[in-house]
Design an enzyme around this catalytic site. Structure first.
Site, PDB file in Angstrom:
ATOM      1  N   ASP A   1       0.800  -1.217   0.000  1.00 58.31           N
ATOM      2  CA  ASP A   1       0.000   0.000   0.000  1.00 58.31           C
ATOM      3  C   ASP A   1       0.837   1.273   0.000  1.00 58.31           C
ATOM      4  O   ASP A   1       0.663   2.158  -0.843  1.00 58.31           O
ATOM      5  CB  ASP A   1      -0.929  -0.028   1.215  1.00 58.31           C
ATOM      6  CG  ASP A   1      -1.989   1.055   1.181  1.00 58.31           C
ATOM      7  OD1 ASP A   1      -1.628   2.236   1.312  1.00 58.31           O
ATOM      8  OD2 ASP A   1      -3.173   0.720   1.030  1.00 58.31           O
TER       9      ASP A   1
ATOM     10  N   THR B   1      -4.995   2.041  -0.698  1.00 57.16           N
ATOM     11  CA  THR B   1      -5.002   1.236  -1.928  1.00 57.16           C
ATOM     12  C   THR B   1      -5.242  -0.240  -1.632  1.00 57.16           C
ATOM     13  O   THR B   1      -5.770  -0.955  -2.484  1.00 57.16           O
ATOM     14  CB  THR B   1      -3.704   1.418  -2.723  1.00 57.16           C
ATOM     15  OG1 THR B   1      -2.589   0.927  -1.988  1.00 57.16           O
ATOM     16  CG2 THR B   1      -3.488   2.883  -3.078  1.00 57.16           C
ATOM     17  N   ASP B   2      -4.862  -0.711  -0.448  1.00 52.41           N
ATOM     18  CA  ASP B   2      -5.186  -2.094  -0.082  1.00 52.41           C
ATOM     19  C   ASP B   2      -6.702  -2.315  -0.108  1.00 52.41           C
ATOM     20  O   ASP B   2      -7.191  -3.296  -0.666  1.00 52.41           O
ATOM     21  CB  ASP B   2      -4.662  -2.420   1.316  1.00 52.41           C
ATOM     22  CG  ASP B   2      -3.341  -3.160   1.283  1.00 52.41           C
ATOM     23  OD1 ASP B   2      -3.035  -3.799   0.265  1.00 52.41           O
ATOM     24  OD2 ASP B   2      -2.597  -3.099   2.280  1.00 52.41           O
ATOM     25  N   VAL B   3      -7.442  -1.411   0.528  1.00 54.02           N
ATOM     26  CA  VAL B   3      -8.894  -1.581   0.621  1.00 54.02           C
ATOM     27  C   VAL B   3      -9.552  -1.373  -0.737  1.00 54.02           C
ATOM     28  O   VAL B   3     -10.339  -2.211  -1.199  1.00 54.02           O
ATOM     29  CB  VAL B   3      -9.483  -0.625   1.674  1.00 54.02           C
ATOM     30  CG1 VAL B   3     -11.003  -0.585   1.579  1.00 54.02           C
ATOM     31  CG2 VAL B   3      -9.051  -1.057   3.074  1.00 54.02           C
TER      32      VAL B   3
END
Length: 574
Positions: A449, A477-479
């Site tokens: 991320d 950005t992970d989510v």
């Protein structure tokens, strides 16, 4: 009953390849409203092949952030109801919200993003709205898949607030789990700093490693003392869970004495990824034609997807997803598919995923792990061994989806790449949730991320005037990458239902960064909403959130971000 027989004829006439590229070709959607969430949903549906147009009227009262309705589809019975979706700001949350800043304040995003700087602070991006837009397109596509499987037409309801709470579910679980240590690391006595670091020649940069030994070697090469390195490691390692990263000031000072090329060289020597923090308009490799990189895997048609009973409300019910994932992006993608009704089975190493034991706990299992993996079954298998690979192949032979977020090359090393699985399950949807895709040449840095935020320019978009560009320690950005991965799986399932053949879907964290850049606009300034969360544990027990949170004996988690109910017939539609 072969519920895809009729749609197979349509796929033949248009061309199976065209259907894989644009799974919703032939679907016509009308919209009302103009919020960013609606605009994001519209662009994603168009990329899937929908014809989308506005009907020029205001959204219905129950969907102030926008409404979408399917008015034509090449499948489903004539004269039947068709799917629709309404978007609100608050949804079931019992607090008044009318815009992105209201949602960020009232639902905890400003609190989590602001932890690293000492108090609630709104993201300078309409993050919750972007997530809501992806979830809207995903849910409407899932409702169309339900029609393809013989189910009833579904009406979807979602909200920007529910998207925000899903994005925070791991932080909510950590805040409400069984805790024996302080929730956030304390500053080191000798002073403190936080990433990113500034080199002697003025380059701001981020670093990444998951291994303590590499962290130790990297800082030793740069000249840091062992005490500062040891003190800094727990905070650095836990920043994904805490959204804070308090480091000894010695590490900041050491980095400031070394030129950036030498920092990069030290990283290469020690196996630590190092990337500069780039400008908001930094060039990126052109985006792929499809945000999901869909392509057919074989020309061999498999059995139809199992039919969906007319009284079932979750569109992916009856479908089996096998996942081999870790950390945030992959597990959350699988979790979203489970919320849509899929039966999700995790392949875990012998002894189980190590994150199961990471505090705070929720009973015998990590609260954070459960936030991303509740409701999944698990099978332990050593995929490096022949026996483990055979166990995986047996499971995949009955699956509809295989999902992984392995680094490049690992699928081939395991003998579990898409070409390896096609003979076992020709009609499989093979989904890869990666980091960089084609954005950087091999050998690629770690696809995580904060590196993606730094390199893509997202970190710079978050900075206010005169501020240093720094990634948010909330996993943006992970989510969002997880939501895009789940969206890709649903789109691929539609293509698979219409063609009968296997489909590959590849997404990456860089796709989330591209979407955030594409939707960036001048941020609103001024004080946050008077209803601003400063403690997630307090928010979790606020009666206003009772209908959107799951309270278990050990921790609290967010519920599914949408609801599905039978759609009204055309003459009764809003």
């Amino acid at each position: 009953m072969d519920v895809t027989a009729g749609s197979w004829v349509a796929a033949e006439s248009v061309g199976a390849r065209a259907i894989v590229d644009r799974p919703l070709a032939g679907v016509v959607v009308r919209t009302r409203g103009g919020s960013l969430a609606l605009r994001v949903a519209v662009e994603r549906l168009r990329a899937l092949g929908c014809e989308v147009g506005a009907d020029g009227t205001p959204p219905p009262a129950g969907a102030p952030a926008g409404w979408l309705g399917v008015v034509a589809a090449p499948f489903g019975g004539p004269g039947e109801a068709l799917p629709e979706c309404g978007i609100s700001w608050s949804g079931p949350v019992g607090l008044p919200m009318a815009n992105e800043r209201d949602v960020q304040a009232a639902c905890g995003i400003a609190h989590v993003h602001g932890r690293a700087s000492g108090g609630p602070r709104a993201l300078r991006l309409d993050y919750a709205s972007v997530c809501a837009g992806v979830l809207t397109a995903q849910a409407l596509t899932a409702a169309l898949l339900a029609l393809l499987r013989g189910g009833t037409a579904l009406a979807v309801r979602t909200s920007v607030a529910q998207a925000a709470l899903l994005a925070l579910t791991q932080y909510l679980a950590v805040a409400t789990g069984e805790r024996s240590d302080p929730p956030f690391p304390r500053a080191a006595r000798e002073g403190h700093g936080r990433p990113p670091f500034r080199s002697a020649d003025g380059v701001w940069f981020e670093v990444e490693t998951f291994e303590a030994e590499r962290w130790l070697r990297f800082w030793a090469v740069l000249g840091a003392g062992p005490r500062a390195v040891a003190v800094g490691w727990p905070a650095f390692q836990q920043r994904f869970a805490t959204a804070t990263c308090v480091l000894p000031s010695e590490l900041v000072d050491v980095a400031a004495a070394v030129r950036f090329p030498d920092v990069v060289a030290a990283g290469a020597e020690c196996g630590v990824s190092v990337l500069p923090v780039r400008a908001a308009d930094a060039p990126l490799v052109p985006a792929p034609a499809s945000p999901w990189r869909l392509r057919g895997l074989s020309g061999v048609a498999g059995p139809a997807l199992p039919p969906l009973a007319r009284d079932v409300r979750r569109p992916l019910a009856g479908l089996l997803v096998v996942e081999s994932t870790n950390r945030v992006q992959g597990p959350l993608a699988g979790h979203v598919l489970g919320l849509l009704g899929a039966d999700v089975v995790r392949l875990e190493p012998p002894g189980g995923d190590p994150l199961r034991g990471v505090p705070p706990m929720a009973g015998p299992t990590s609260a954070r792990f459960l936030a991303l993996n509740r409701g999944k079954r698990a099978l332990e298998a050593d995929l490096k061994s022949g026996a483990g690979r055979r166990a995986a192949l047996r499971l995949v032979a009955d699956a509809h989806v295989f999902l992984h977020n392995w680094p490049p090359g690992r699928a081939g090393a395991y003998g579990l790449d898409h070409d390896d699985l096609a003979p076992v399950r020709p009609s499989l949807v093979y989904a890869q949730a990666g980091g960089w895709a084609e954005a950087l040449p091999p050998p690629q840095p770690m696809g995580t991320d904060y590196l993606v935020q730094a390199y893509s320019g997202v970190a710079a978009l978050l900075a206010g005037p005169g501020e240093v560009a720094a990634p948010s320690l909330m996993t943006l950005t992970d989510v969002l990458g997880a939501l895009i991965s789940a969206e890709a799986v649903v789109a691929a399932l539609v293509a698979r239902a219409r063609t009968g053949t296997g489909v590959r879907a590849e997404t990456a964290l860089i796709d989330a960064a591209r979407l955030l850049r594409a939707t960036a606009a001048p941020a609103a300034t001024g004080p946050l909403n008077a209803v601003t969360v400063t403690d997630l544990a307090v928010m979790a027990h606020d009666p206003a959130f009772a209908d959107v949170l799951d309270h278990t004996p050990h921790a609290v988690y967010s519920r599914a971000p949408w609801t599905f109910a039978p759609a009204a017939h055309p003459e009764e539609a809003p």
